[in-house]
Design an enzyme around this catalytic site. Structure first.
Site, short mmCIF file in Angstrom:
data_model
loop_
_atom_site.label_atom_id
_atom_site.label_comp_id
_atom_site.label_asym_id
_atom_site.label_seq_id
_atom_site.Cartn_x
_atom_site.Cartn_y
_atom_site.Cartn_z
N LYS A 194 0.69 -1.24 -0.01
CA LYS A 194 0.05 -0.06 -0.19
C LYS A 194 0.84 1.22 -0.16
CE LYS A 194 -3.45 2.54 2.52
NZ LYS A 194 -4.41 2.48 3.67
N LYS A 247 -2.00 -1.58 -3.74
CA LYS A 247 -2.89 -0.28 -3.93
C LYS A 247 -2.03 0.90 -3.82
CE LYS A 247 -5.72 2.06 -0.65
NZ LYS A 247 -5.99 2.04 0.68
C1 PBG Z 1 -7.17 3.34 5.27
C2 PBG Z 1 -7.64 2.95 3.96
C3 PBG Z 1 -7.45 4.14 3.00
C4 PBG Z 1 -8.25 3.71 1.68
C5 PBG Z 1 -8.45 2.33 1.98
N1 PBG Z 1 -8.11 2.11 3.43
C6 PBG Z 1 -7.10 5.69 3.06
C7 PBG Z 1 -5.83 5.98 3.16
O1 PBG Z 1 -4.78 5.32 3.37
O2 PBG Z 1 -5.52 7.14 3.55
C8 PBG Z 1 -8.03 4.05 0.53
C9 PBG Z 1 -9.17 3.82 -0.38
C10 PBG Z 1 -9.29 4.78 -1.44
O3 PBG Z 1 -8.93 5.58 -1.99
O4 PBG Z 1 -10.29 4.40 -2.23
N2 PBG Z 1 -8.21 2.83 6.01
#
Ligand code: PBG
Length: 326
Positions: A194, A247
């Site tokens: 991520k 991601k």
């Molecule tokens: C954190 C989380 C995020 C997303 C999914 N889980 C946001 C972040 O890390 O700031 C992002 C998902 C998206 O942008 O569609 N709980």
């Protein structure tokens, strides 16, 4: 060699093109992200994400029923609580917004796979993914809270948990806790690679999780790195991850492809909020054909090696696929 070989022969007719296509999208590839709020009869559209809503449980169940009928097997839930505090305590409350939503979904749609996002950022008043001490997110105490959160989700009936916080050791800790409580068969989908990305903007607006100070670079991955994603994947697999995720998706197709090459687990890719918003905005302006670009992006994510695609486009794409299968 030309003229014996003519590549255009197989491109001439639509049914032949369909026969030789190498990548096929299916509704079962998709996981649909949904935002849930407390209360009743609430359906608030997220301004930067047309067609995506914050839903109270009654609407959530109805929308999930619709999505399920389209052939989509799974949803992933994000909670927007009423109260946020330093410790994100509403996130690991057995009666929290996600925990209640899980119970309702499993009661009304037992065969829907309900996955929960496990992270503190939606529940902390500072918007960070963990406990903050002296301006830094402290790893090990955060992992304890995330583990508690995952347990409350699974006790409520969640079929799978997906830790998205990027703390070290969280997969192993959640696995041990689940096993100790007898949830040995509940899989973990780890947000493995991520990245610290600008593509999460609309989500943070939707979840009210914009960090009050600083950013997420101390725990999310640095965009230039790809070998690091392989190390992270190896660590997550060792700790017990059942599915590993990359991601965002669109700007990280090389990462998906490499992780696919090196690991035999199912790979999920999260096509995030910014990817959705860009397509919707450009289509609204008449600058692109939104449906066509949506399908092309989803296909690219699958072609790069993803088995599962988490996408806000899921219902729209599933409808198109249903029309095509004649
Ligand atoms: C954190 C989380 C995020 C997303 C999914 N889980 C946001 C972040 O890390 O700031 C992002 C998902 C998206 O942008 O569609 N709980």
């Amino acid at each position: 060699m030309f003229p014996v070989t003519r590549m255009r022969r197989l491109r001439m007719k639509e049914p032949i093109r369909r026969m030789v296509e190498e990548t096929k999208l299916a509704a079962a590839d998709f996981i649909y992200p949904m935002f849930v709020v407390f209360g009743a009869d609430k359906k608030e559209e997220i301004p930067a994400m047309p067609g995506i809503f914050r839903l109270s449980t009654d609407h959530l169940v109805r929308e999930a029923e619709r999505v399920r009928r389209l052939g989509i097997k799974a949803v992933i839930l994000f909670g927007i609580p009423e109260i946020k505090d330093e410790m994100g305590s509403s996130g690991y409350d057995d009666d929290g917004v996600v925990q209640r939503a899980v119970r309702a979904l499993k009661e009304h749609i037992p065969d829907l796979v309900v996955i929960t996002d496990v992270c503190l950022c939606e529940y902390t008043n500072h918007g960070h993914c963990g406990i903050v001490a002296d301006g830094t997110i402290v790893n090990d105490p955060t992992v304890e809270l995330l583990t508690r959160m995952a347990l409350t989700h699974v006790r409520a009936g969640a079929d799978m948990v997906a830790p998205s916080d990027m703390m070290d050791g969280r997969v192993g800790s959640i696995r041990r806790a689940l096993d100790e409580e007898g949830f040995v068969d509940i899989p973990i989908m780890s947000y493995t690679a991520k990245y610290a990305s600008g593509f999460y903007g609309p989500f943070r607006e939707a979840a009210g999780s914009v960090p009050a100070f600083g950013d997420r670079r101390s725990h999310q991955m640095d965009p230039p790195n790809v070998r690091e994603a392989l190390r992270q994947a190896a660590a997550d697999v060792e700790e017990g991850a059942d599915i590993i995720m990359v991601k965002p998706a669109l700007a990280y197709l090389d990462v998906i492809s490499l992780v696919r090459d090196r690991f035999d687990l199912p790979i999920a890719a999260y096509s995030v909020s910014g990817e959705y918003s860009m397509v919707k905005a450009a289509a609204k302006n008449g600058w692109i054909d939104g449906e066509r670009v949506m399908m092309e992006i989803l296909l690219a994510i699958k072609r790069s090696g993803a088995d599962l695609i988490i996408s806000y486009f899921a219902p729209e794409a599933a409808e198109i696929l249903a029309r095509q299968t004649s």
